[in-house]
Write a protein that holds these residues in place. Structure first.
Motif, PDB file in Angstrom:
ATOM      1  N   THR A 104       0.120 -25.169  -5.211  1.00 27.59           N
ATOM      2  CA  THR A 104       0.042 -25.575  -6.617  1.00 27.59           C
ATOM      3  C   THR A 104       1.408 -25.487  -7.269  1.00 27.59           C
ATOM      4  O   THR A 104       1.995 -24.407  -7.337  1.00 27.59           O
ATOM      5  CB  THR A 104      -0.938 -24.662  -7.383  1.00 27.59           C
ATOM      6  OG1 THR A 104      -2.211 -24.696  -6.739  1.00 27.59           O
ATOM      7  CG2 THR A 104      -1.072 -25.125  -8.826  1.00 27.59           C
ATOM      8  N   PRO A 105       1.945 -26.616  -7.751  1.00 25.95           N
ATOM      9  CA  PRO A 105       3.238 -26.552  -8.444  1.00 25.95           C
ATOM     10  C   PRO A 105       3.166 -25.604  -9.637  1.00 25.95           C
ATOM     11  O   PRO A 105       2.147 -25.512 -10.320  1.00 25.95           O
ATOM     12  CB  PRO A 105       3.472 -28.000  -8.894  1.00 25.95           C
ATOM     13  CG  PRO A 105       2.665 -28.815  -7.938  1.00 25.95           C
ATOM     14  CD  PRO A 105       1.446 -27.984  -7.636  1.00 25.95           C
ATOM     15  N   VAL A 135      10.470 -26.535 -16.724  1.00 26.08           N
ATOM     16  CA  VAL A 135      10.824 -26.520 -15.297  1.00 26.08           C
ATOM     17  C   VAL A 135       9.563 -26.487 -14.445  1.00 26.08           C
ATOM     18  O   VAL A 135       8.670 -25.650 -14.673  1.00 26.08           O
ATOM     19  CB  VAL A 135      11.715 -25.308 -14.963  1.00 26.08           C
ATOM     20  CG1 VAL A 135      12.008 -25.255 -13.468  1.00 26.08           C
ATOM     21  CG2 VAL A 135      13.024 -25.387 -15.747  1.00 26.08           C
ATOM     22  N   THR A 136       9.492 -27.377 -13.473  1.00 27.49           N
ATOM     23  CA  THR A 136       8.379 -27.405 -12.519  1.00 27.49           C
ATOM     24  C   THR A 136       8.920 -27.149 -11.126  1.00 27.49           C
ATOM     25  O   THR A 136       9.894 -27.776 -10.696  1.00 27.49           O
ATOM     26  CB  THR A 136       7.657 -28.769 -12.547  1.00 27.49           C
ATOM     27  OG1 THR A 136       7.111 -28.973 -13.848  1.00 27.49           O
ATOM     28  CG2 THR A 136       6.535 -28.808 -11.516  1.00 27.49           C
ATOM     29  N   LEU A 137       8.269 -26.239 -10.412  1.00 28.57           N
ATOM     30  CA  LEU A 137       8.681 -25.859  -9.070  1.00 28.57           C
ATOM     31  C   LEU A 137       7.569 -26.208  -8.093  1.00 28.57           C
ATOM     32  O   LEU A 137       6.425 -25.773  -8.264  1.00 28.57           O
ATOM     33  CB  LEU A 137       9.001 -24.361  -9.035  1.00 28.57           C
ATOM     34  CG  LEU A 137       9.495 -23.781  -7.723  1.00 28.57           C
ATOM     35  CD1 LEU A 137      10.598 -22.760  -7.999  1.00 28.57           C
ATOM     36  CD2 LEU A 137       8.347 -23.106  -6.967  1.00 28.57           C
ATOM     37  N   ASP A 138       7.896 -27.016  -7.096  1.00 33.40           N
ATOM     38  CA  ASP A 138       6.955 -27.461  -6.076  1.00 33.40           C
ATOM     39  C   ASP A 138       7.278 -26.741  -4.769  1.00 33.40           C
ATOM     40  O   ASP A 138       8.239 -27.083  -4.086  1.00 33.40           O
ATOM     41  CB  ASP A 138       7.067 -28.980  -5.898  1.00 33.40           C
ATOM     42  CG  ASP A 138       6.026 -29.555  -4.945  1.00 33.40           C
ATOM     43  OD1 ASP A 138       5.534 -28.802  -4.070  1.00 33.40           O
ATOM     44  OD2 ASP A 138       5.718 -30.756  -5.054  1.00 33.40           O
ATOM     45  N   ASP A 139       6.471 -25.728  -4.409  1.00 32.65           N
ATOM     46  CA  ASP A 139       6.722 -24.948  -3.201  1.00 32.65           C
ATOM     47  C   ASP A 139       6.544 -25.761  -1.933  1.00 32.65           C
ATOM     48  O   ASP A 139       7.244 -25.540  -0.948  1.00 32.65           O
ATOM     49  CB  ASP A 139       5.785 -23.741  -3.142  1.00 32.65           C
ATOM     50  CG  ASP A 139       6.268 -22.590  -4.005  1.00 32.65           C
ATOM     51  OD1 ASP A 139       7.349 -22.066  -3.712  1.00 32.65           O
ATOM     52  OD2 ASP A 139       5.578 -22.239  -4.966  1.00 32.65           O
ATOM     53  N   VAL A 140       5.583 -26.673  -1.921  1.00 28.26           N
ATOM     54  CA  VAL A 140       5.289 -27.441  -0.709  1.00 28.26           C
ATOM     55  C   VAL A 140       6.473 -28.313  -0.327  1.00 28.26           C
ATOM     56  O   VAL A 140       6.909 -28.349   0.824  1.00 28.26           O
ATOM     57  CB  VAL A 140       4.025 -28.301  -0.904  1.00 28.26           C
ATOM     58  CG1 VAL A 140       3.806 -29.208   0.299  1.00 28.26           C
ATOM     59  CG2 VAL A 140       2.805 -27.407  -1.116  1.00 28.26           C
ATOM     60  N   ARG A 141       7.016 -29.007  -1.295  1.00 32.96           N
ATOM     61  CA  ARG A 141       8.153 -29.898  -1.016  1.00 32.96           C
ATOM     62  C   ARG A 141       9.496 -29.214  -1.269  1.00 32.96           C
ATOM     63  O   ARG A 141      10.544 -29.815  -1.029  1.00 32.96           O
ATOM     64  CB  ARG A 141       8.045 -31.159  -1.881  1.00 32.96           C
ATOM     65  CG  ARG A 141       6.819 -32.002  -1.584  1.00 32.96           C
ATOM     66  CD  ARG A 141       6.837 -33.288  -2.386  1.00 32.96           C
ATOM     67  NE  ARG A 141       6.757 -33.033  -3.834  1.00 32.96           N
ATOM     68  CZ  ARG A 141       7.027 -33.935  -4.762  1.00 32.96           C
ATOM     69  NH1 ARG A 141       7.422 -35.153  -4.422  1.00 32.96           N
ATOM     70  NH2 ARG A 141       6.920 -33.630  -6.040  1.00 32.96           N
ATOM     71  N   LEU A 200      10.678 -15.583  -9.657  1.00 33.45           N
ATOM     72  CA  LEU A 200      10.557 -15.350 -11.093  1.00 33.45           C
ATOM     73  C   LEU A 200       9.427 -16.190 -11.704  1.00 33.45           C
ATOM     74  O   LEU A 200       8.615 -15.691 -12.489  1.00 33.45           O
ATOM     75  CB  LEU A 200      11.877 -15.681 -11.789  1.00 33.45           C
ATOM     76  CG  LEU A 200      13.064 -14.755 -11.491  1.00 33.45           C
ATOM     77  CD1 LEU A 200      14.353 -15.378 -12.025  1.00 33.45           C
ATOM     78  CD2 LEU A 200      12.847 -13.375 -12.100  1.00 33.45           C
ATOM     79  N   MET A 201       9.353 -17.470 -11.304  1.00 36.58           N
ATOM     80  CA  MET A 201       8.399 -18.383 -11.934  1.00 36.58           C
ATOM     81  C   MET A 201       6.953 -18.114 -11.524  1.00 36.58           C
ATOM     82  O   MET A 201       6.025 -18.412 -12.278  1.00 36.58           O
ATOM     83  CB  MET A 201       8.779 -19.833 -11.643  1.00 36.58           C
ATOM     84  CG  MET A 201       9.997 -20.307 -12.416  1.00 36.58           C
ATOM     85  SD  MET A 201      10.384 -22.059 -12.140  1.00 36.58           S
ATOM     86  CE  MET A 201       8.882 -22.869 -12.689  1.00 36.58           C
ATOM     87  N   HIS A 202       6.746 -17.572 -10.345  1.00 38.89           N
ATOM     88  CA  HIS A 202       5.370 -17.311  -9.907  1.00 38.89           C
ATOM     89  C   HIS A 202       4.745 -16.124 -10.646  1.00 38.89           C
ATOM     90  O   HIS A 202       3.530 -15.913 -10.576  1.00 38.89           O
ATOM     91  CB  HIS A 202       5.323 -17.082  -8.402  1.00 38.89           C
ATOM     92  CG  HIS A 202       5.384 -18.357  -7.620  1.00 38.89           C
ATOM     93  ND1 HIS A 202       4.509 -19.400  -7.822  1.00 38.89           N
ATOM     94  CD2 HIS A 202       6.233 -18.773  -6.636  1.00 38.89           C
ATOM     95  CE1 HIS A 202       4.804 -20.400  -7.001  1.00 38.89           C
ATOM     96  NE2 HIS A 202       5.852 -20.044  -6.278  1.00 38.89           N
ATOM     97  N   LYS A 203       5.566 -15.355 -11.362  1.00 35.24           N
ATOM     98  CA  LYS A 203       5.056 -14.265 -12.182  1.00 35.24           C
ATOM     99  C   LYS A 203       5.728 -14.333 -13.546  1.00 35.24           C
ATOM    100  O   LYS A 203       6.527 -13.467 -13.924  1.00 35.24           O
ATOM    101  CB  LYS A 203       5.308 -12.919 -11.510  1.00 35.24           C
ATOM    102  CG  LYS A 203       4.532 -12.776 -10.193  1.00 35.24           C
ATOM    103  CD  LYS A 203       4.727 -11.421  -9.559  1.00 35.24           C
ATOM    104  CE  LYS A 203       3.921 -11.313  -8.269  1.00 35.24           C
ATOM    105  NZ  LYS A 203       4.107 -10.004  -7.588  1.00 35.24           N
TER     106      LYS A 203
END
Length: 244
Positions: free
Chosen positions: A145-146, A152-158, A181-184
């Protein structure tokens, strides 16, 4: 390329498939041999270049999983090589090897996009551990899940980051620091916690490494940066970053 600059004892292809091929750029034969031995034991394929002016061609030809790059080299120095790679949008993980415990040299290297560094004399086991940490971050199990914090959007998969519709190019370490940082969002992390979680080790001088990467992230993300400094504590990602 002359045989004098090319690895005279390439590892078997099966070795390079197990954990990836590492390009080692080191002009001191004894050090290169120690690095080769330890990386091979750890399951990596190894290719050695002795001169800086052969590295870019080797990277283009071999497409290594990572580069262990000495700073002081004949032909072209490691700092210039890293600068050329990043300017050409090549984000292959780079670990610098430097002969001096010089904070200025380390910071310059990190600002150019290096992912980590070791200082001579170094423990070969430490180098293997640092390399493993960088590659685990590159190939770890991503969050499907982005994550969006502010603009700011972070895409872990890509492994891609966007500010609005614009993509921002980050190094492996910059990406993983931002992701942590962004995941929490809203949680404040100390420099020591970030160093342990993202780099996988602790060091007396290492907290400065965190500061340099935070500065680089802010520079690349511009006004969209969600990173806030909590003075005397550390850093957090928040939906509305406060001036710091």
């Amino acid at each position: 390329m002359s045989s004098a600059t090319t690895d005279p004892h390439p590892e078997p292809a099966t070795s390079s498939r197990s954990r990836g091929l590492v390009l080692v750029v080191e002009d001191e034969p004894a050090i290169a041999d120690v690095i080769r031995l330890n990386l091979t034991k750890a399951g990596y394929g190894v290719h050695i270049e002795r001169r800086g002016d052969t590295v870019l061609a080797a990277v283009a030809r071999l497409r290594p999983a990572a580069i262990v790059l000495d700073v002081a080299l004949p032909g072209e120095d490691g700092i210039s090589i890293c600068r050329s790679l990043r300017a050409g949008d090549d984000w292959t993980p780079v670990i610098f090897v430097t002969a001096r415990d010089d904070e200025v040299d380390r910071i310059v290297g990190l600002e150019l996009g290096a992912d980590d560094y070791v200082t001579k004399p170094f423990s070969p086991r430490e180098l293997v551990a640092r390399l493993g940490g960088v590659l685990r971050r590159t190939h770890g199990v991503p969050d499907a899940t982005p994550q969006t914090v502010g603009a700011v959007t972070l895409d872990d998969v890509r492994r891609r980051v966007f500010t609005g519709s614009d993509e921002v190019a980050l190094t492996v370490t910059e990406f993983d620091l931002l992701a942590h940082l962004m995941h929490k969002p809203g949680r404040v992390f100390t420099r020591e916690q970030l160093l342990s979680a993202v780099w996988g080790y602790s060091s007396v001088a290492g907290t400065r490494t965190v500061d340099v990467h935070i500065a680089q992230l802010r520079s690349k993300l511009g006004q969209a940066s969600p990173i806030r400094t909590v003075r005397g504590v550390g850093y957090a990602a928040e939906h509305r970053a406060a001036p710091s």
